[in-house]
Scaffold this motif. Structure first.
Motif, PDB file in Angstrom:
ATOM      1  N   ALA A 102       0.747  -1.310  -0.008  1.00 20.92           N
ATOM      2  CA  ALA A 102      -0.001  -0.085  -0.046  1.00 20.92           C
ATOM      3  C   ALA A 102       0.949   1.251  -0.220  1.00 20.92           C
ATOM      4  CB  ALA A 102      -0.821   0.042   1.278  1.00 20.92           C
ATOM      5  N   GLU A 130      -5.530   2.231  -6.890  1.00 20.32           N
ATOM      6  CA  GLU A 130      -5.957   0.937  -6.079  1.00 20.32           C
ATOM      7  C   GLU A 130      -5.370   0.666  -4.688  1.00 20.32           C
ATOM      8  OE1 GLU A 130      -8.597  -1.253  -6.776  1.00 20.32           O
ATOM      9  OE2 GLU A 130      -8.918   0.556  -7.866  1.00 20.32           O
ATOM     10  N   ARG A 131      -4.123   0.954  -4.865  1.00 24.71           N
ATOM     11  CA  ARG A 131      -3.061   0.760  -3.752  1.00 24.71           C
ATOM     12  C   ARG A 131      -2.696   1.574  -2.766  1.00 24.71           C
ATOM     13  NH1 ARG A 131       2.526   0.450  -6.738  1.00 24.71           N
ATOM     14  NH2 ARG A 131       3.139  -0.020  -4.526  1.00 24.71           N
ATOM     15  N   THR A 132      -3.574   2.647  -2.908  1.00 21.58           N
ATOM     16  CA  THR A 132      -3.429   4.089  -2.178  1.00 21.58           C
ATOM     17  C   THR A 132      -4.511   4.212  -1.047  1.00 21.58           C
ATOM     18  OG1 THR A 132      -2.789   5.000  -4.059  1.00 21.58           O
ATOM     19  CG2 THR A 132      -3.163   6.591  -2.398  1.00 21.58           C
ATOM     20  N   ARG A 161     -11.084   6.279  -1.440  1.00 15.11           N
ATOM     21  CA  ARG A 161      -9.485   6.128  -0.729  1.00 15.11           C
ATOM     22  C   ARG A 161      -9.556   7.068   0.253  1.00 15.11           C
ATOM     23  NH1 ARG A 161      -7.877   1.469  -1.860  1.00 15.11           N
ATOM     24  NH2 ARG A 161      -9.072   0.940  -3.399  1.00 15.11           N
TER      25      ARG A 161
END
Ligand SMILES: C[S@@+](CC[C@H](N)C(=O)[O-])C[C@H]1O[C@@H](n2cnc3c(N)ncnc32)[C@H](O)[C@@H]1O
Length: 241
Positions: A102, A130-132, A161
């Protein structure tokens, strides 16, 4: 009366009354900044001295919000100082995006969220959303209410997010550690030197190894190495991996 004379003339008792009614940590703001904002508040509220201002603020919630936002200085904007976003895109983000896992980003002193939303839009464009995890924190609930309103106009993916929370950066603790990127731009410029030093330590300790701290375009750490940081670009610092 000059700004300096005004600063000197604000009696301790009046300062204490303003701090109490505004619920702001006034002792952490520089005297000149306080005096300038006080001068403006006296003029805009049409009162003669700090004691009268304190009474007005206690009686009028709209005036109170105006005063709190002016002392804390809530000026911001989307992609403010665009060259800093270019620096992020070109140099600061690529090594962070290469790491697995992440990407945690904290906008410390986020005002109405414009800074964090700009960063989110950039990460969306780079395909990294997506990874944040994106956190915006601010001293003022008033600013965070605006952030909530503004974020309703964003894409579902970006909104999912984003998180907002009230936090006094000078009250001692960071929202957990291990941040890959911390933006703390145009916040510490209004603080006294001891308050700035406390904030610098808090931010440095909150970074993940290899994480990056970006300050505003007029700001520098006095002694980055003492905080375990290396210069990583103009107004940017990286924690050793
Ligand atoms: C000038 S704005 C900067 C906003 C954004 N970082 C930017 O550069 O566009 C300063 C922000 O810092 C916040 N602030 C001031 N003192 C603070 C404190 N002790 N803790 C948390 N936020 C604070 C203010 O409420 C304000 O929203």
């Amino acid at each position: 009366m000059s700004t300096e004379q005004l600063a000197a003339s604000v009696a301790e008792a009046d300062r204490a009354a303003l701090a109490r009614v505004s619920a702001l940590p006034l002792a952490d703001f520089r005297d000149e900044h306080l005096a300038t904002q006080l001068r403006r508040a006296l003029a805009s509220e049409g009162v003669g001295d700090a004691a009268a201002l304190a009474r007005r603020l206690a009686a009028d919630p709209t005036a109170l919000t105006r005063f709190r936002r002016s002392i804390a200085v809530s000026v911001t904007g989307r992609f403010r100082d665009p060259h800093q976003f270019e620096l992020l895109e070109r140099e600061l983000l690529p090594p962070l995006l290469q790491q697995p896992g992440a990407i945690r980003v904290w906008s410390a002193g986020c005002s109405d969220g414009s800074e964090l939303i700009s960063l989110g839009l950039l990460l969306e464009r780079l395909g990294a959303l997506e990874r944040t995890q994106l956190l915006g924190s601010d001293l003022l609930e008033e600013n965070l209410r605006r952030a909530h309103e503004v974020d309703t106009a964003l894409s579902e993916q970006l909104r999912a997010r984003l998180r907002w929370e009230q936090r006094d950066l000078l009250a001692g603790s960071a929202p957990g550690g291990g941040w890959q990127l911390i933006l703390c731009r145009n916040v510490a410029i209004y603080f006294t030197a001891p308050a700035r030093a406390r904030l610098e330590r808090l931010l440095a300790d909150a970074l993940a190894p290899g994480g990056v701290l970006l300050l505003g375009r007029a700001e520098r750490l006095r002694d980055p190495r003492a905080l375990g940081l290396q210069p990583a670009g103009p107004h940017a610092y990286r924690r050793s991996a």
